[in-house]
Motif scaffolding. Structure first.
Motif, PDB file in Angstrom:
ATOM      1  N   THR A 174       0.864  -1.231  -0.065  1.00  0.00           N
ATOM      2  CA  THR A 174       0.005   0.086   0.051  1.00  0.00           C
ATOM      3  C   THR A 174       0.852   1.324  -0.074  1.00  0.00           C
ATOM      4  O   THR A 174       0.359   2.308  -0.147  1.00  0.00           O
ATOM      5  N   ASP A 175       2.253   1.020   0.177  1.00  0.00           N
ATOM      6  CA  ASP A 175       2.988   2.229   0.303  1.00  0.00           C
ATOM      7  C   ASP A 175       3.023   2.792  -1.197  1.00  0.00           C
ATOM      8  O   ASP A 175       3.283   2.213  -2.153  1.00  0.00           O
ATOM      9  N   SER A 176       3.022   4.210  -1.413  1.00  0.00           N
ATOM     10  CA  SER A 176       2.928   4.933  -2.635  1.00  0.00           C
ATOM     11  C   SER A 176       4.256   4.509  -3.284  1.00  0.00           C
ATOM     12  O   SER A 176       4.398   4.651  -4.550  1.00  0.00           O
ATOM     13  N   TYR A 236       5.968   1.614  -3.236  1.00  0.00           N
ATOM     14  CA  TYR A 236       6.169   0.156  -3.490  1.00  0.00           C
ATOM     15  C   TYR A 236       6.663  -0.269  -5.062  1.00  0.00           C
ATOM     16  O   TYR A 236       7.586  -0.863  -5.066  1.00  0.00           O
ATOM     17  N   THR A 281      -3.094  -8.984  -1.956  1.00  0.00           N
ATOM     18  CA  THR A 281      -3.141  -7.651  -2.008  1.00  0.00           C
ATOM     19  C   THR A 281      -1.982  -7.115  -3.008  1.00  0.00           C
ATOM     20  O   THR A 281      -2.184  -6.016  -3.584  1.00  0.00           O
TER      21      THR A 281
END
Length: 321
Positions: free
Chosen positions: A57-59, A61, A83
């Motif tokens: 979910t990290d921008s 990633y 995910t």
């Protein structure tokens, strides 16, 4: 040419399978891994190189993932958790432009797999029975309750009496009220399916779920039964499906009744049993995507192979945080 298994966690068997097959075909090839905490990941400890990445979910990633691949001659990405799938599917062309092929199904098919209601519609369109979904105001006991977007058996309930129902069950909009398929009448199977790059089925290995721990098969056995021909008949082609899919079915003990439950568009935790039985999905992925070979249908896997899992240790000497 190297391979990256992402969010490897404790999938030691999967890493070792890819290591064995890659080194047979490309002796200098390496199987590397990523995880949120590589120092505490057993799979990262046994891989040929590990890289710590933030949560999916990290921008940043995706950029970090691409950089890892480019700096380490990684040509294939094998995702292992739900995910990751959408992000990789959405950015598949960007990855391919960078010489990296993610073994991931299409965005549309992943969306179907992630939504149990869409999955039910998919099964019905393919003439596969599904458990009836009830209205929360008009249902029959016993019930099986699960989230339409869940995984790992989280938030699942078997309801035998009205007293078992709580306000939580009614107010949580994610929860589905479903017809209960009695385990005394039905056997539960997870089927490892392999689809080639043209989305055609190339292997079916039903694994009977004898015991499950934390949503993953702990004891299982391969069974060459009616599910093989049933899946070949109903799911010989799935638009957008590639690589390993994990499909769950319930089969009646005495009647000709099969229910589709769900499909996960990735390797399942119990895949090592299918691999041990001879269904060599890691080898086929390497042959298809690194050597451009066609994959023939394979049905010579070992029947009645029993897997009894146990905990083992990876020891790290002089560990420092």
């Amino acid at each position: 040419m190297n391979i990256l298994i992402t969010s490897a966690g404790r999938r030691v068997s999967l890493v070792k399978a890819f290591q064995k097959e890659l080194k047979t075909l490309i002796p200098e090839g390496k199987v590397m891994t990523t995880d949120f905490n590589i120092s505490l990941s057993s799979a990262c400890r046994v891989s040929d190189g590990a890289f710590q990445l933030p949560l999916v979910t990290d921008s940043d990633y995706l950029n970090l993932l691409i950089n890892v691949c480019l700096q380490n001659n990684i040509k294939l990405i094998i995702p292992t958790i739900d995910t990751e799938l959408l992000l990789l599917a959405q950015n598949k062309q960007l990855l391919i432009k960078n010489g990296i092929t993610p073994i991931v199904a299409s965005h549309d098919f992943i969306n179907i797999c992630r939504d149990k209601r869409q999955m039910s519609s998919f099964f019905i369109e393919n003439n596969i029975k599904v458990a009836k979904e009830y209205s929360k105001y008009d249902y029959k006991l016993p019930l099986f309750i699960k989230p339409f977007n869940g995984s790992r058996s989280v938030d699942t309930f078997i309801i035998n009496s009205h007293e078992d129902l709580t306000e939580y069950h009614f107010k949580n909009e994610n929860l589905m009220f479903l017809e209960y398929l009695d385990h005394s009448k039905y056997e539960e199977f997870t089927c490892d399916l392999y689809y080639d790059k043209n989305h055609y089925l190339k292997s079916v290995v039903p694994r009977q779920r004898i015991e499950v721990r934390d949503g993953e098969v702990n004891k299982g056995i391969t069974k060459r039964n009616v599910l093989v021909d049933y899946i070949k008949e109903h799911l010989s082609y799935i638009d957008g499906a590639i690589g390993c899919l994990t499909a769950q079915f319930f089969k009646h003990l005495s009647k000709d009744k099969i229910y589709g439950i769900e499909i996960n568009a990735r390797f399942g935790g119990g895949f090592p049993l299918a691999y041990a039985a001879g269904a060599n999905y890691p080898k086929w992925i390497i042959e298809e995507y690194l050597f451009n070979k066609d994959i023939a249908f394979y049905d010579a896997w070992e029947d009645n192979l029993l897997m009894l899992r146990y905990d083992n240790e990876v020891l790290v000497h002089d560990y420092k945080e």
